[in-house]
Motif scaffolding. Structure first.
Motif, short mmCIF file in Angstrom:
data_model
loop_
_atom_site.label_atom_id
_atom_site.label_comp_id
_atom_site.label_asym_id
_atom_site.label_seq_id
_atom_site.Cartn_x
_atom_site.Cartn_y
_atom_site.Cartn_z
N ALA A 80 9.33 162.82 77.56
CA ALA A 80 9.33 163.22 76.15
C ALA A 80 9.41 162.01 75.23
O ALA A 80 8.74 161.96 74.19
N GLN A 81 10.22 161.03 75.59
CA GLN A 81 10.32 159.82 74.78
C GLN A 81 8.97 159.10 74.71
O GLN A 81 8.56 158.60 73.65
N THR A 82 8.27 159.06 75.82
CA THR A 82 6.98 158.37 75.87
C THR A 82 5.96 159.01 74.94
O THR A 82 5.27 158.30 74.19
N VAL A 83 5.86 160.34 74.97
CA VAL A 83 4.85 160.99 74.13
C VAL A 83 5.21 160.90 72.65
O VAL A 83 4.31 160.84 71.80
N THR A 84 6.50 160.87 72.33
CA THR A 84 6.87 160.78 70.92
C THR A 84 6.77 159.35 70.39
O THR A 84 6.49 159.15 69.20
N PHE A 85 7.00 158.36 71.23
CA PHE A 85 6.88 156.97 70.77
C PHE A 85 5.44 156.60 70.45
O PHE A 85 5.20 155.58 69.78
N ALA A 86 4.47 157.41 70.90
CA ALA A 86 3.08 157.16 70.53
C ALA A 86 2.87 157.37 69.03
O ALA A 86 1.85 156.96 68.47
N THR A 87 3.85 158.00 68.37
CA THR A 87 3.79 158.21 66.93
C THR A 87 3.60 156.91 66.17
O THR A 87 2.84 156.84 65.20
N ALA A 88 4.31 155.87 66.59
CA ALA A 88 4.22 154.59 65.90
C ALA A 88 2.81 154.03 65.96
O ALA A 88 2.30 153.48 64.98
N GLY A 89 2.15 154.18 67.11
CA GLY A 89 0.78 153.70 67.24
C GLY A 89 -0.18 154.46 66.35
O GLY A 89 -1.10 153.88 65.76
N ALA A 90 0.03 155.77 66.24
CA ALA A 90 -0.83 156.58 65.37
C ALA A 90 -0.70 156.14 63.93
O ALA A 90 -1.70 155.97 63.21
N GLY A 91 0.54 155.94 63.48
CA GLY A 91 0.76 155.51 62.11
C GLY A 91 0.17 154.14 61.84
O GLY A 91 -0.45 153.91 60.79
N ALA A 92 0.36 153.21 62.79
CA ALA A 92 -0.16 151.85 62.60
C ALA A 92 -1.68 151.85 62.55
O ALA A 92 -2.29 151.11 61.76
N GLY A 93 -2.32 152.68 63.39
CA GLY A 93 -3.77 152.73 63.39
C GLY A 93 -4.34 153.24 62.08
O GLY A 93 -5.32 152.69 61.55
N ILE A 94 -3.73 154.28 61.54
CA ILE A 94 -4.20 154.82 60.26
C ILE A 94 -3.93 153.83 59.13
O ILE A 94 -4.76 153.63 58.24
N ARG B 221 1.84 150.37 53.16
CA ARG B 221 0.76 149.47 52.78
C ARG B 221 0.19 148.65 53.93
O ARG B 221 -0.94 148.16 53.84
N THR B 222 0.97 148.45 54.98
CA THR B 222 0.51 147.59 56.07
C THR B 222 0.77 148.25 57.42
O THR B 222 1.67 149.08 57.55
N PRO B 223 0.01 147.87 58.46
CA PRO B 223 0.25 148.39 59.81
C PRO B 223 1.64 148.03 60.33
O PRO B 223 2.25 148.82 61.06
N GLU B 224 2.13 146.84 59.96
CA GLU B 224 3.46 146.44 60.41
C GLU B 224 4.53 147.37 59.87
O GLU B 224 5.46 147.76 60.59
N ALA B 225 4.41 147.74 58.61
CA ALA B 225 5.36 148.68 58.02
C ALA B 225 5.26 150.05 58.67
O ALA B 225 6.27 150.73 58.87
N ALA B 226 4.05 150.45 59.04
CA ALA B 226 3.87 151.74 59.71
C ALA B 226 4.52 151.74 61.08
O ALA B 226 5.13 152.74 61.49
#
Length: 284
Positions: free
Chosen positions: A88-102, A187-192
């Protein structure tokens, strides 16, 4: 040779498509674009695999002998207890990647280019979240193999195990919409990336993922038991037949499969609506 007025336009104009058909088609095109991009940056996939594997090894062998699950302090029992939480932790931590990509697409102006095209407004975000779901599925498959190697087993049969993995992927997809909203709001991928991880730590650790929620302080137990993350972890333990099934009277712990489904669907509905609305205003 003469042509009747309007006949050329009739031949060249694309056939009109329904809203749902166009939305699905556009979303799949964007998903394909993101999957191709991911395949050309293999480091994204490799680093995404290394982190959960490290969690499995560290928690299994460093903390395994000091954790009590029920009446047992066996490291093997703890590994089986642990894996639902790690999944469960693994699938939810993918959230950060989704936000950074957008956020990266926003920063480079790609979102503005997509907006200028005749495409469904929510397709850009849906396509991104679908691509992230494919990557999460790959990560989950590799992680399951690693879990089997360290001693994790399923005891309720393959169909129920597949149901558990489906709940995990649904939770991951739901959380990716939270990441999409964060990515559109900074404003930036790093912040996401930072914004996508800060709130995930309390969500994943104030839960039943790594310790039995009955061992938490009394004021934290209700928070953990009504945590959407905990509901999915509990549902996976039930479907896998792993130890550590909660005896709490809280409704999500008594009906974890239904609770997991309801929480995930609710999160998708709420955050997809907010994300699409933010997308329209952010690129206007």
């Amino acid at each position: 040779m003469t042509t009747a007025p309007g006949s050329a336009d009739a031949l060249t104009a694309p056939r009109p498509r329904g809203g749902i058909v166009q939305s699905v088609g556009d979303s799949l095109v964007i998903a394909r674009r993101n999957l191709i991009r991911m395949s050309r940056i293999p480091e994204m996939i490799i680093f995404g695999l290394i982190q959960p594997i490290m969690f499995v090894v560290l928690f299994s062998y460093v903390f395994g002998g000091s954790m009590q699950i029920g009446d047992s302090t066996s490291p093997t029992v703890y590994r089986e207890f642990l894996m639902a939480g790690i999944f469960a932790q693994t699938v939810t931590f993918a959230t950060a990647g989704a936000g950074a990509g957008i956020a990266d697409d926003m920063h480079k102006g790609l979102i503005d280019r997509f907006r200028s095209l005749p495409m469904a407004r929510g397709a850009v975000l849906t396509g991104r979240t679908l691509a992230d779901l494919v990557q999460t599925t790959l990560t989950l498959v590799v992680l399951a193999v690693v879990a089997l190697l360290v001693g994790w087993r399923i005891h309720e049969g393959v169909p129920k195990a597949l149901g558990a993995f489906a709940l995990l992927l649904l939770l991951g997809y739901a959380f990716s919409w939270i990441g999409a909203l964060i990515g559109l709001s900074v404003r930036t991928p790093e912040a996401a990336t930072s914004g996508g991880l800060i709130w995930l730590f309390p969500v994943t650790f104030i839960s039943n993922a790594f310790v039995d929620s009955s061992n938490l302080p009394s004021w934290l137990q209700p928070v953990a038991e009504w945590n959407p993350f905990s509901a999915t972890v509990q549902a996976c333990r039930v479907l896998f037949g792993n130890p550590g099934v909660s005896t709490s009277d809280a409704w999500p712990m008594q009906h974890p499969v239904w609770a997991s489904l309801l929480w995930s669907v609710l999160i998708i509905v709420v955050f997809r609506t907010l994300s699409v609305r933010k997308y329209r205003s952010a690129t206007a």
